[in-house]
Design an enzyme around this catalytic site. Structure first.
Site, PDB file in Angstrom:
ATOM      1  N   LYS A 108     -11.172   0.554  -4.736  1.00  0.00           N
ATOM      2  CA  LYS A 108      -9.983   1.390  -4.895  1.00  0.00           C
ATOM      3  C   LYS A 108      -9.670   1.581  -6.376  1.00  0.00           C
ATOM      4  CE  LYS A 108      -8.085  -1.728  -2.439  1.00  0.00           C
ATOM      5  NZ  LYS A 108      -7.262  -2.636  -1.635  1.00  0.00           N
ATOM      6  N   THR A 134       4.938   0.540  -4.670  1.00  0.00           N
ATOM      7  CA  THR A 134       3.526   0.401  -4.302  1.00  0.00           C
ATOM      8  C   THR A 134       3.158  -1.008  -3.852  1.00  0.00           C
ATOM      9  OG1 THR A 134       2.945  -0.063  -6.613  1.00  0.00           O
ATOM     10  CG2 THR A 134       2.852   2.237  -5.898  1.00  0.00           C
ATOM     11  N   GLY A 194       2.220  -3.863  -1.677  1.00  0.00           N
ATOM     12  CA  GLY A 194       1.710  -3.996  -0.309  1.00  0.00           C
ATOM     13  C   GLY A 194       0.771  -2.884   0.118  1.00  0.00           C
ATOM     14  N   THR A 195       0.433  -1.962  -0.784  1.00  0.00           N
ATOM     15  CA  THR A 195      -0.454  -0.869  -0.371  1.00  0.00           C
ATOM     16  C   THR A 195      -1.848  -1.377  -0.013  1.00  0.00           C
ATOM     17  OG1 THR A 195      -0.831  -0.448  -2.726  1.00  0.00           O
ATOM     18  CG2 THR A 195       0.703   1.014  -1.590  1.00  0.00           C
ATOM     19  N   GLY A 196      -2.339  -2.381  -0.740  1.00  0.00           N
ATOM     20  CA  GLY A 196      -3.666  -2.922  -0.442  1.00  0.00           C
ATOM     21  C   GLY A 196      -3.709  -3.605   0.904  1.00  0.00           C
ATOM     22  N   CYS A 197      -2.702  -4.441   1.179  1.00  0.00           N
ATOM     23  CA  CYS A 197      -2.615  -5.109   2.489  1.00  0.00           C
ATOM     24  C   CYS A 197      -2.530  -4.076   3.606  1.00  0.00           C
ATOM     25  CB  CYS A 197      -1.380  -6.004   2.540  1.00  0.00           C
ATOM     26  SG  CYS A 197      -1.281  -7.251   1.248  1.00  0.00           S
TER      27      CYS A 197
END
Length: 546
Positions: free
Chosen positions: A226, A259, A261-264
């Site tokens: 990402k 932003t 928590g976007t990865g989780c």
């Protein structure tokens, strides 16, 4: 719970190979979508013990601020229609300012949690987040060997946004040696990818590709690097690699502090879609679309006083333009039988717009466009609202031709625009990332521009001479072939198509050609449902032969 990229406002996949098809399903309420002619059958329960819906198990840390970690995982899975159980590996004290403390759960108790869920609850997919010790990674691997699941999604959470280390060197080594070879996909951001590869510098898209390839060699079946943290980039570009093909997922950045928590969330959405039976690329694209929509619709949310706030996973329950069931995620298979209404034809046969749409859906239309240029705005809007209800109850997307104001007012699923209308990127700015945008294109250059502007599909034609549009030069089969071969987007053929020639169009077997759009062949006939049913049968037979 590490910092990850903020996905784009207009996602446009770019492939280094044109062979793979684009797939954008409608994850929010799958039961509302009518089956496409090429759709896979849904996964069925195989025993009395099977879960009544897709089941994701998240193995991750708890975020006291509820923006990331297991809290984000559970909310994301719920929003996409999957059940989410949890194994907590650590309890954190954190908020929008940063991480104030981390308390690791004893390894033996993590093992008890894993055994409890995996031995009893028919887990489809396991998704990992924060794994604070090598021992916990080893425990997870042991349990997965004992209780196999359909897929393993690994989000290698290592460092928080504020710089706190969440995984030590020994844990990273165990990730690489034991967990990655079991993973179906690994989803690091550029900082995590760098750390996994010994702090290599990642500054360009070429660097991201090299990183994806290097991580792939560690054993996972797929890698998604990402790029939201890439410096000096106006686009948010992520790189997907399956061992053979690199696919770039491109889009504009969404300007927001929310932003966290976007990865989780992205990894959990991938897991939810895999649990529902999606292919990997399909799942990744759906996850990206969900996260970008959530960011867009909660970009001005204010929770906490720190630099990175959470976003709203359940935005579709609250936003008046995105109520549950109204945010129709685009599936190219919906282009199969594209019905375009015409005000003159409806009046000729004494039909209302509503009756015309209802009949087309009854006959098997897979998507509907309202093109009512001779209808007064007030009358058109009332008709469009009625058609939205009909289409939504049938799981068929409804688009409005040209009239963005009408599309917004009736909460249609999207808009189709021509070359002389507002460009697709401006339409996207007005409608947001959750809506479908189509663009009429006659040339490869126009198709390329539509892709760059963030359109979801293109309509190419007229293929044959038509009476519905004056001074509309025909492309013929050769012109259609040129546009389809050049397009990075799904294509629907339009113009003079009817029951006599529709089969020959589909039998061309052109790349990205997903269906045909028809006007007169359906609506300039006495019985719209009968004509639609007949045309659908012809198209399905043609597809079976090609």
């Amino acid at each position: 719970m590490a910092s990850v990229s903020a996905p784009s406002a207009a996602l446009a996949p770019h492939r280094s190979s044109a062979s793979a098809a684009l797939l954008f399903p409608y994850p929010y309420s799958s039961s509302q979508v009518s089956p496409s002619p090429t759709a896979r059958p849904r996964r069925l329960a195989v025993s009395a013990r099977a879960m009544p819906w897709p089941h994701v198990l998240t193995v991750a840390g708890s975020d006291s601020g509820a923006g990331a970690g297991i809290q984000a995982d559970i909310k994301a899975c719920a929003a996409l229609g999957a059940y989410c159980s949890s194994v907590i590996t650590a309890v954190t004290a954190q908020n929008t300012v940063g991480v104030q403390g981390v308390h690791a759960v004893p390894e033996e108790f993590v093992g008890e949690q894993l055994k409890s869920v995996l031995s009893d609850m028919s887990v489809d997919v396991v998704k990992t987040g924060m794994l604070p010790s090598a021992g916990i990674v080893k425990l997870l691997c042991e349990n997965l060997r004992k209780f196999p699941v359909k897929a393993l999604v690994v989000d290698p959470v290592m460092v928080s946004t504020s710089g706190d280390t969440l995984s030590g060197p020994s844990t990273l080594a165990t990730y690489r040696d034991e967990l990655f070879p079991m993973a179906d996909i690994v989803t690091p951001n550029v900082k995590e990818a760098s750390k996994l590869l010994g702090d290599v510098s990642l500054q360009t898209i070429s660097d991201m590709r090299s990183a994806a390839e290097s991580i792939y060699k560690l054993g996972p079946k797929h890698v998604l690097v990402k790029g939201g943290d890439m410096p000096d980039s106006t686009d948010a570009i992520d790189v997907f690699f399956d061992g053979k093909e690199f696919i770039e997922l491109r889009g504009l950045r969404i300007k927001t502090r929310n932003t966290h928590g976007t990865g989780c969330t992205l990894a959990s959405c991938i897991a939810a879609e895999l649990a529902k039976g999606a292919t990997m690329l399909h799942a990744v694209e759906v996850a990206k679309k969900f996260v970008e929509s959530a960011l867009y619709h909660s970009k001005d949310l204010v929770i906490g006083n720190g630099p990175q706030g959470p976003f709203d996973h359940l935005f579709s329950l609250k936003s008046p333009l995105h109520k549950m069931g109204s945010l129709h995620k685009f599936n190219p298979d919906d282009l199969f039988l594209y019905a375009v209404t015409d005000s003159g034809m409806n009046k000729k046969w004494g039909r209302s717009i509503k009756d015309a749409v209802k009949a087309a859906i009854e006959g098997g239309a897979t998507i509907v466009q309202l093109r009512e240029k001779d209808t007064e705005t007030r009358e058109f809007l009332e008709a469009a609202k009625a058609c939205v209800e009909i289409c939504r109850s049938s799981g068929v997307p409804l688009l409005i031709n040209d009239r963005i104001d009408v599309a917004l007012a009736c909460n249609a699923d999207g808009v189709h625009v021509g070359q002389s209308d507002m460009p697709a990127w401006e339409v996207r700015e007005l409608l947001g990332p959750g809506k479908i945008i189509g663009v009429s294109c006659k040339t490869p250059a126009q198709a390329e521009q539509a892709w760059k502007d963030g359109a979801d599909y293109i309509g190419s034609g007229g293929v044959f001479p038509t009476t519905t549009k004056a001074n509309n030069p025909t492309l013929g089969f050769e012109g259609l072939r040129v546009v389809c071969s050049a397009s990075k987007l799904p294509v629907v053929a339009i113009g003079g198509i009817n029951t006599g020639n529709a089969g020959s169009v589909m039998e061309l077997g052109l790349p990205n050609l997903k269906g045909v759009a028809v006007v007169s062949a359906l609506f300039d006939r006495e019985c719209v449902a009968t004509e639609t049913r007949s045309l659908r049968s012809i198209l399905m037979n043609a597809c079976s032969r090609s």
